[in-house]
Motif scaffolding. Sequence first.
Motif, PDB file in Angstrom:
ATOM      1  N   PRO A  51     -11.396  27.072 -24.141  1.00 35.54           N
ATOM      2  CA  PRO A  51     -10.647  28.054 -23.341  1.00 35.54           C
ATOM      3  C   PRO A  51     -11.454  28.836 -22.320  1.00 35.54           C
ATOM      4  O   PRO A  51     -10.883  29.677 -21.610  1.00 35.54           O
ATOM      5  N   LYS A  52     -12.746  28.579 -22.232  1.00 35.76           N
ATOM      6  CA  LYS A  52     -13.613  29.269 -21.271  1.00 35.76           C
ATOM      7  C   LYS A  52     -14.421  28.227 -20.507  1.00 35.76           C
ATOM      8  O   LYS A  52     -14.537  27.090 -20.959  1.00 35.76           O
ATOM      9  N   PRO A  53     -14.985  28.582 -19.363  1.00 36.26           N
ATOM     10  CA  PRO A  53     -15.744  27.600 -18.576  1.00 36.26           C
ATOM     11  C   PRO A  53     -16.930  27.028 -19.354  1.00 36.26           C
ATOM     12  O   PRO A  53     -17.554  27.715 -20.170  1.00 36.26           O
ATOM     13  N   THR A  54     -17.239  25.770 -19.077  1.00 35.18           N
ATOM     14  CA  THR A  54     -18.358  25.091 -19.737  1.00 35.18           C
ATOM     15  C   THR A  54     -19.228  24.406 -18.695  1.00 35.18           C
ATOM     16  O   THR A  54     -18.738  23.896 -17.690  1.00 35.18           O
ATOM     17  N   ILE A  55     -20.535  24.384 -18.971  1.00 34.96           N
ATOM     18  CA  ILE A  55     -21.508  23.771 -18.075  1.00 34.96           C
ATOM     19  C   ILE A  55     -22.394  22.836 -18.882  1.00 34.96           C
ATOM     20  O   ILE A  55     -22.905  23.215 -19.945  1.00 34.96           O
ATOM     21  N   ALA A  56     -22.584  21.616 -18.390  1.00 37.26           N
ATOM     22  CA  ALA A  56     -23.593  20.715 -18.942  1.00 37.26           C
ATOM     23  C   ALA A  56     -24.825  20.829 -18.068  1.00 37.26           C
ATOM     24  O   ALA A  56     -24.772  20.544 -16.872  1.00 37.26           O
ATOM     25  N   LEU A  57     -25.930  21.277 -18.651  1.00 39.98           N
ATOM     26  CA  LEU A  57     -27.201  21.333 -17.939  1.00 39.98           C
ATOM     27  C   LEU A  57     -27.980  20.083 -18.328  1.00 39.98           C
ATOM     28  O   LEU A  57     -28.581  20.005 -19.398  1.00 39.98           O
ATOM     29  N   ILE A  58     -27.941  19.074 -17.460  1.00 45.85           N
ATOM     30  CA  ILE A  58     -28.553  17.778 -17.749  1.00 45.85           C
ATOM     31  C   ILE A  58     -30.031  17.878 -17.409  1.00 45.85           C
ATOM     32  O   ILE A  58     -30.444  17.706 -16.272  1.00 45.85           O
ATOM     33  N   ASN A  59     -30.819  18.188 -18.440  1.00 44.09           N
ATOM     34  CA  ASN A  59     -32.238  18.479 -18.247  1.00 44.09           C
ATOM     35  C   ASN A  59     -33.121  17.238 -18.290  1.00 44.09           C
ATOM     36  O   ASN A  59     -34.304  17.298 -17.973  1.00 44.09           O
ATOM     37  N   GLY A  60     -32.548  16.098 -18.677  1.00 41.54           N
ATOM     38  CA  GLY A  60     -33.294  14.849 -18.762  1.00 41.54           C
ATOM     39  C   GLY A  60     -32.311  13.696 -18.762  1.00 41.54           C
ATOM     40  O   GLY A  60     -31.242  13.777 -18.155  1.00 41.54           O
ATOM     41  N   SER A  61     -32.649  12.635 -19.468  1.00 46.17           N
ATOM     42  CA  SER A  61     -31.771  11.465 -19.478  1.00 46.17           C
ATOM     43  C   SER A  61     -30.451  11.762 -20.189  1.00 46.17           C
ATOM     44  O   SER A  61     -30.409  12.468 -21.190  1.00 46.17           O
ATOM     45  N   ALA A  62     -29.386  11.206 -19.657  1.00 46.59           N
ATOM     46  CA  ALA A  62     -28.054  11.298 -20.268  1.00 46.59           C
ATOM     47  C   ALA A  62     -27.434   9.915 -20.164  1.00 46.59           C
ATOM     48  O   ALA A  62     -27.014   9.493 -19.091  1.00 46.59           O
ATOM     49  N   PHE A  63     -27.421   9.210 -21.275  1.00 45.12           N
ATOM     50  CA  PHE A  63     -26.946   7.834 -21.282  1.00 45.12           C
ATOM     51  C   PHE A  63     -25.738   7.695 -22.205  1.00 45.12           C
ATOM     52  O   PHE A  63     -25.641   8.371 -23.230  1.00 45.12           O
ATOM     53  N   GLY A  64     -24.829   6.783 -21.843  1.00 46.33           N
ATOM     54  CA  GLY A  64     -23.707   6.477 -22.714  1.00 46.33           C
ATOM     55  C   GLY A  64     -22.924   7.709 -23.109  1.00 46.33           C
ATOM     56  O   GLY A  64     -22.370   8.426 -22.276  1.00 46.33           O
ATOM     57  N   GLY A  65     -22.892   7.963 -24.416  1.00 42.33           N
ATOM     58  CA  GLY A  65     -22.160   9.117 -24.919  1.00 42.33           C
ATOM     59  C   GLY A  65     -22.663  10.438 -24.394  1.00 42.33           C
ATOM     60  O   GLY A  65     -21.914  11.422 -24.337  1.00 42.33           O
ATOM     61  N   GLY A  66     -23.936  10.492 -23.983  1.00 36.84           N
ATOM     62  CA  GLY A  66     -24.450  11.710 -23.370  1.00 36.84           C
ATOM     63  C   GLY A  66     -23.716  12.035 -22.087  1.00 36.84           C
ATOM     64  O   GLY A  66     -23.422  13.196 -21.788  1.00 36.84           O
ATOM     65  N   CYS A  67     -23.405  10.999 -21.305  1.00 34.81           N
ATOM     66  CA  CYS A  67     -22.602  11.193 -20.092  1.00 34.81           C
ATOM     67  C   CYS A  67     -21.173  11.599 -20.440  1.00 34.81           C
ATOM     68  O   CYS A  67     -20.543  12.359 -19.700  1.00 34.81           O
ATOM     69  N   GLU A  68     -20.654  11.075 -21.548  1.00 33.37           N
ATOM     70  CA  GLU A  68     -19.307  11.450 -21.962  1.00 33.37           C
ATOM     71  C   GLU A  68     -19.249  12.937 -22.315  1.00 33.37           C
ATOM     72  O   GLU A  68     -18.284  13.636 -21.977  1.00 33.37           O
ATOM     73  N   ILE A  69     -20.270  13.428 -23.011  1.00 30.27           N
ATOM     74  CA  ILE A  69     -20.321  14.853 -23.336  1.00 30.27           C
ATOM     75  C   ILE A  69     -20.386  15.681 -22.058  1.00 30.27           C
ATOM     76  O   ILE A  69     -19.666  16.676 -21.909  1.00 30.27           O
ATOM     77  N   ALA A  70     -21.234  15.272 -21.133  1.00 33.13           N
ATOM     78  CA  ALA A  70     -21.349  15.999 -19.864  1.00 33.13           C
ATOM     79  C   ALA A  70     -20.027  15.991 -19.100  1.00 33.13           C
ATOM     80  O   ALA A  70     -19.646  16.988 -18.481  1.00 33.13           O
ATOM     81  N   THR A  71     -19.314  14.866 -19.157  1.00 36.53           N
ATOM     82  CA  THR A  71     -18.031  14.759 -18.464  1.00 36.53           C
ATOM     83  C   THR A  71     -17.006  15.724 -19.032  1.00 36.53           C
ATOM     84  O   THR A  71     -16.162  16.253 -18.301  1.00 36.53           O
ATOM     85  N   ALA A  72     -17.071  15.968 -20.335  1.00 35.26           N
ATOM     86  CA  ALA A  72     -16.111  16.873 -20.969  1.00 35.26           C
ATOM     87  C   ALA A  72     -16.306  18.320 -20.535  1.00 35.26           C
ATOM     88  O   ALA A  72     -15.399  19.143 -20.679  1.00 35.26           O
ATOM     89  N   CYS A  73     -17.483  18.645 -19.990  1.00 33.01           N
ATOM     90  CA  CYS A  73     -17.739  19.997 -19.507  1.00 33.01           C
ATOM     91  C   CYS A  73     -17.104  20.186 -18.127  1.00 33.01           C
ATOM     92  O   CYS A  73     -16.890  19.222 -17.384  1.00 33.01           O
ATOM     93  N   ASP A  74     -16.839  21.421 -17.781  1.00 34.35           N
ATOM     94  CA  ASP A  74     -16.197  21.708 -16.495  1.00 34.35           C
ATOM     95  C   ASP A  74     -17.129  21.454 -15.317  1.00 34.35           C
ATOM     96  O   ASP A  74     -16.691  21.031 -14.248  1.00 34.35           O
ATOM     97  N   PHE A  75     -18.410  21.719 -15.503  1.00 34.68           N
ATOM     98  CA  PHE A  75     -19.393  21.545 -14.430  1.00 34.68           C
ATOM     99  C   PHE A  75     -20.615  20.828 -14.976  1.00 34.68           C
ATOM    100  O   PHE A  75     -20.977  20.984 -16.143  1.00 34.68           O
ATOM    101  N   ARG A  76     -21.261  20.064 -14.104  1.00 33.94           N
ATOM    102  CA  ARG A  76     -22.469  19.330 -14.476  1.00 33.94           C
ATOM    103  C   ARG A  76     -23.588  19.661 -13.484  1.00 33.94           C
ATOM    104  O   ARG A  76     -23.456  19.406 -12.285  1.00 33.94           O
ATOM    105  N   LEU A  77     -24.641  20.256 -14.016  1.00 33.49           N
ATOM    106  CA  LEU A  77     -25.835  20.553 -13.241  1.00 33.49           C
ATOM    107  C   LEU A  77     -26.939  19.643 -13.750  1.00 33.49           C
ATOM    108  O   LEU A  77     -27.018  19.377 -14.949  1.00 33.49           O
ATOM    109  N   ALA A  78     -27.790  19.171 -12.878  1.00 30.35           N
ATOM    110  CA  ALA A  78     -28.838  18.230 -13.302  1.00 30.35           C
ATOM    111  C   ALA A  78     -30.172  18.596 -12.696  1.00 30.35           C
ATOM    112  O   ALA A  78     -30.255  18.991 -11.526  1.00 30.35           O
TER     113      ALA A  78
END
Length: 272
Positions: free
Chosen positions: A117-144
Amino acid sequence: MAEYFESFAFADDFGEGVYMDQVIEVEKGKRGFMKLLFNRPEKRNAVNYQLMDELESILSEAACDDEVKLLVLTGAGSEAFCSGGDLREFQDLHTEEEAFAMLSKMGEILYKLAVFPKPTIALINGSAFGGGCEIATACDFRLAKREARLGFVQGTLGITTGWGGASLLLEKIPEQKALKLLLDAKVHKAEEAKELGFVDEIVGEGTGWEWFAEDFLRHETGVLMAYKRLLVHKWQDSGLKGRMDAEIRECSKLWACDEHHAAVERFLNKKK
């Protein structure tokens, strides 16, 4: 921007069992953000059952915490945000139903993250493969971070996205660009991912996630939640959850195929 954190732990009973050591560290900022740190650096922060249970519990508690305005997810260390599912833990799943039990469990958690119910951010600090990308996609914003590498590489293992990530991706970026990311199954540089619309901003020295979230944190929690509800209602009306469930079932079928098991065996042998 200096921030003060208070670190705390949630109860260690997360439903499936009792774990002695937590694999998600939680930091709660004075200004209203909560930072979740996937802390399995020796496994490149891969998702196992324990991480699933902890993430589900934390999301439930944070959703009801009036002091939390914003959720930030990132990985421990500098090498990985999340490398996807822990194949060594999941390698004994052979049948469609065995795979579906695991995939649907994480799919439910991913949907819970998407409609948080509140904004979410994925801070991609390193590799994000497979399911890691899926988790990042579920967030509202993706920073890398500029050095991050990411990709929906599931196709190289003879399966598709298994936690509902493709359905979410098709909601987040234009269909043609989403389809390219899914079909090519390649590892992309952060700048390439930004050009495709998957990454919102590249962050580095002097431009961290705090800079990106500064304007959000100025507002009252009720304002942030009201806007997020509009997005969630749109997804509910369009049947997003049903599409994610169908995607998970398709992956379960592919998981049971010999091609997938052979690909996993090759991957694990290469890692030895």
